[in-house]
Structures are given as C-alpha cells and as structure tokens.
Scaffold this active site. Structure first.
Site, mmCIF file in Angstrom:
data_model
loop_
_atom_site.group_PDB
_atom_site.id
_atom_site.type_symbol
_atom_site.label_atom_id
_atom_site.label_comp_id
_atom_site.label_asym_id
_atom_site.label_seq_id
_atom_site.Cartn_x
_atom_site.Cartn_y
_atom_site.Cartn_z
ATOM 1 N N ASP A 156 42.065 45.251 38.751
ATOM 2 C CA ASP A 156 42.644 43.937 38.485
ATOM 3 C C ASP A 156 42.643 43.669 36.992
ATOM 4 O O ASP A 156 41.706 44.060 36.283
ATOM 5 C CB ASP A 156 41.865 42.844 39.224
ATOM 6 C CG ASP A 156 40.447 42.691 38.720
ATOM 7 O OD1 ASP A 156 40.158 41.687 38.021
ATOM 8 O OD2 ASP A 156 39.610 43.573 38.994
ATOM 9 N N SER A 157 43.695 43.021 36.519
ATOM 10 C CA SER A 157 43.803 42.601 35.125
ATOM 11 C C SER A 157 43.637 43.790 34.175
ATOM 12 O O SER A 157 44.415 44.732 34.226
ATOM 13 C CB SER A 157 42.784 41.488 34.859
ATOM 14 O OG SER A 157 43.043 40.830 33.640
ATOM 15 N N ALA A 158 42.608 43.777 33.330
ATOM 16 C CA ALA A 158 42.357 44.912 32.440
ATOM 17 C C ALA A 158 42.168 46.192 33.228
ATOM 18 O O ALA A 158 42.604 47.277 32.822
ATOM 19 C CB ALA A 158 41.127 44.629 31.576
ATOM 20 N N ILE A 183 46.401 44.780 40.544
ATOM 21 C CA ILE A 183 46.280 43.357 40.859
ATOM 22 C C ILE A 183 46.360 42.548 39.563
ATOM 23 O O ILE A 183 45.534 42.730 38.667
ATOM 24 C CB ILE A 183 44.950 43.090 41.578
ATOM 25 C CG1 ILE A 183 44.813 44.014 42.797
ATOM 26 C CG2 ILE A 183 44.839 41.624 41.977
ATOM 27 C CD1 ILE A 183 43.391 44.201 43.271
ATOM 28 N N HIS A 281 45.796 33.678 37.559
ATOM 29 C CA HIS A 281 45.036 34.862 37.189
ATOM 30 C C HIS A 281 43.580 34.707 37.645
ATOM 31 O O HIS A 281 42.985 33.648 37.521
ATOM 32 C CB HIS A 281 45.086 35.042 35.669
ATOM 33 C CG HIS A 281 44.667 36.399 35.214
ATOM 34 N ND1 HIS A 281 45.523 37.467 35.202
ATOM 35 C CD2 HIS A 281 43.471 36.861 34.764
ATOM 36 C CE1 HIS A 281 44.892 38.529 34.750
ATOM 37 N NE2 HIS A 281 43.643 38.194 34.488
#
Length: 318
Positions: A156-158, A183, A281
């Site tokens: 997810d994200s980073a 994600i 987010h």
C-alpha cells in the site's frame, strides 16, 4: 479546491477525524523521531488483532551488509498454492512490522496464503534506493524459499511503489511474480494534472505531504527518471505480471492506478484499476468501521487470491 462534504460519508468522516486525532495534519512539521512516534501510536490504536488460529514468525533475511527483518504469517487453514510478499506504506520513512501487522494477518487468514511482511530500510537514514534494494533482496529470498509456490506482490502507498519496482525488475525471472496488488500506490505520476490537482488537499494525504516524503526519500537528489523510483516513468511495460490497482477517489495518488493500468495494457499485459468512491488514502485502517472500506478490503483479498491461483477475471473485482 475540492469540497469533500458530500464526497465522504459519515463513517469515512469519522475515520478521518479519528486518524487526525492521533496523527494531526501538521505532523510533517515535527522531527522525524516525533513523526515516527506519532505514527506508531496511531497504528497501535487502529490494530484490530489477529484472526483465530493464525500464527506468526518474526525472523530476518540475511544480506552481505545487513539483515532485513520480516514477519511470516501462517493461516489456520493454509493454502500452499501461493505466498504474498507485502510491503507496508508510510512515505518510505514510517512504519515497519507492527504498522501493518493486522492487515497482513487478515490477508493471510482470508486467502490461506502465507504472507511475508518486509521491514525495509527507511529514509532519511537510508536514502533511495535502499528501500528498494531490500525489496529486491526479499523477492530473491522468497523465490528460493517458496520455490513451489506462486509469488504475489502486494503493498500500500509507498509499499505499492516498491512492489511495482520489484515486479519491473523481476518480470523475466525464472520465478517471476504471479501478480501484483497495489493499494493506493504512489507510482510517480504527473503532479501537474489529474488527481494531483483535483485532490491536492485531500484528507489524510496532501501534495505538501508528498513533497516532504519525496525530499526525505532522496535527500534532494533528482532520481525522477529512475523506473524503480517512479514505475510510471519506465520505458518498457511489457512482461509485467497481471496487475490489480486499488485506488481511493479522494487521494492525490488516485490517477496513478489507471495510468499504470493503461501502460501495461498498451504493452499487451493484463491490468485493472478500481477507484474506490468516497474513500481516502490510508483507508485500510478503516476496513472494520467503514462500509466502503470493508467492501474494498474484500476486493483486495479476492484479487490476491485470484492472482495466487493463477486466474484472471476482471469482472470478479467489480
């Protein structure tokens, strides 16, 4: 500026407010140590516990220069068809084995696949590409350790960024990834258009936050053309594994998913991107309290299982 009054439902607003109570919007103005303390406390507050019967093992992957801590999750009713290599979010400077502990536990229990969470090195102590180098080392370890299983990359994200970089590097490996589930990933999209503009000041992640994380990640160096740093800036999208991108509508990063999907499809690959309406987010932490997030997490689990079993059915993710 986008008005989120009607875009977010009451449950999502409650999640945003609860998150802000632990992790205020001005947290990036604190020291790195303070930010990590605030983030870790928030993660503890949202931890949902473990499913019954799940067991874990915390160990490490040795490399010539350092050990990479990992946590292995094993379900009560295991399925040895695949394993999941998971990379956590946190702007490349926050998080670790504890921050996404319950998320990994639930993915494991609901798919039956072993999940390996990777505690990659963080910035600013370790600038790019240290985090990615740890991701590459983790994949090589997984390819040897799980020789008889499909490998599904997830993050997810980073962590979605790292997963995509791993997919790009090892697309033609003898044990190439079977698929990837990204994600709300940050893939290096064009900050001058799309969601980067319309959701520049979205709840829980803003363009200002992203600029801070990027500077911390690189130490100010210009690596923007590096396909590992920004997978969307690759010049070759052929051979990538089947890809599922799950994005949040109210997120500066939401345009990256469809852009990555389109690039993979144009190169002849399989990819789908689903935008979760009215979500923000970081909504993985809302999967037990927000109906929209609960449905999205079910979609994420279904995507992981689908790819692990070697299936491809876009309609099943709708």
């Amino acid at each position: 500026m986008t008005d989120y009054t009607d875009l977010l439902d009451a449950e999502t607003w409650a999640f945003v407010e609860r998150t802000n109570s632990f992790y205020p919007p001005d947290t990036i103005d604190y020291t790195i140590a303070e930010q990590r303390e605030i983030y870790d406390r928030m993660c503890r507050e949202f931890h949902a516990g473990y499913p019954d019967g799940l067991v874990t093992e915390t160990t490490a992957i040795p490399t010539p220069t350092h050990d990479i801590p990992i946590r292995i999750y094993r379900a009560a009713q295991p399925d040895a068809a695949a394993m999941v290599l998971y990379f956590h979010g946190g702007g490349f400077m926050l998080g670790g084995l504890e921050s996404h502990d319950d998320v990994c536990a639930e993915i494991c229990q609901r798919t039956g696949f072993e999940v390996v969470s990777v505690d990659y090195r963080l910035s600013p102590e370790h600038l790019y590409p240290a985090c990615h180098d740890d991701g590459y080392a983790a994949f090589e370890w997984a390819a040897k350790t799980y020789a008889g299983r499909a490998i599904v990359l997830a993050g997810d994200s980073a962590g979605g960024n790292i997963a995509a970089a791993v997919a790009g590097r090892y697309r033609r490996h003898a044990h190439a990834p079977a698929g990837q589930v990204l994600i709300y990933p940050g893939l290096g999209g064009d900050h001058r258009k799309g969601s980067y503009v319309t959701h520049a000041d979205a709840p829980l992640l803003s363009i200002r936050d992203m600029a801070f994380y990027q500077k911390i990640r690189t130490g100010g160096a210009d690596v923007s053309k590096d396909a590992g740093f920004a997978p969307l800036r690759d010049t070759d999208f052929s051979g990538l594994p089947p890809t599922v991108c799950i994005t949040a509508e109210c997120d500066p990063l939401s345009s990256d998913g469809p852009a990555y999907r389109d690039a993979i499809r144009a190169a002849g690959g399989k990819a789908v991107s689903v935008e979760e309406k009215g979500l923000v987010h970081g909504y993985l932490r809302a999967r037990h309290t927000v109906g929209r997030a609960r449905k999205s997490f079910a979609r994420i689990v279904a995507a992981v299982r689908m790819l692990g079993l070697g299936h491809w059915n876009e309609d099943s993710l709708a």
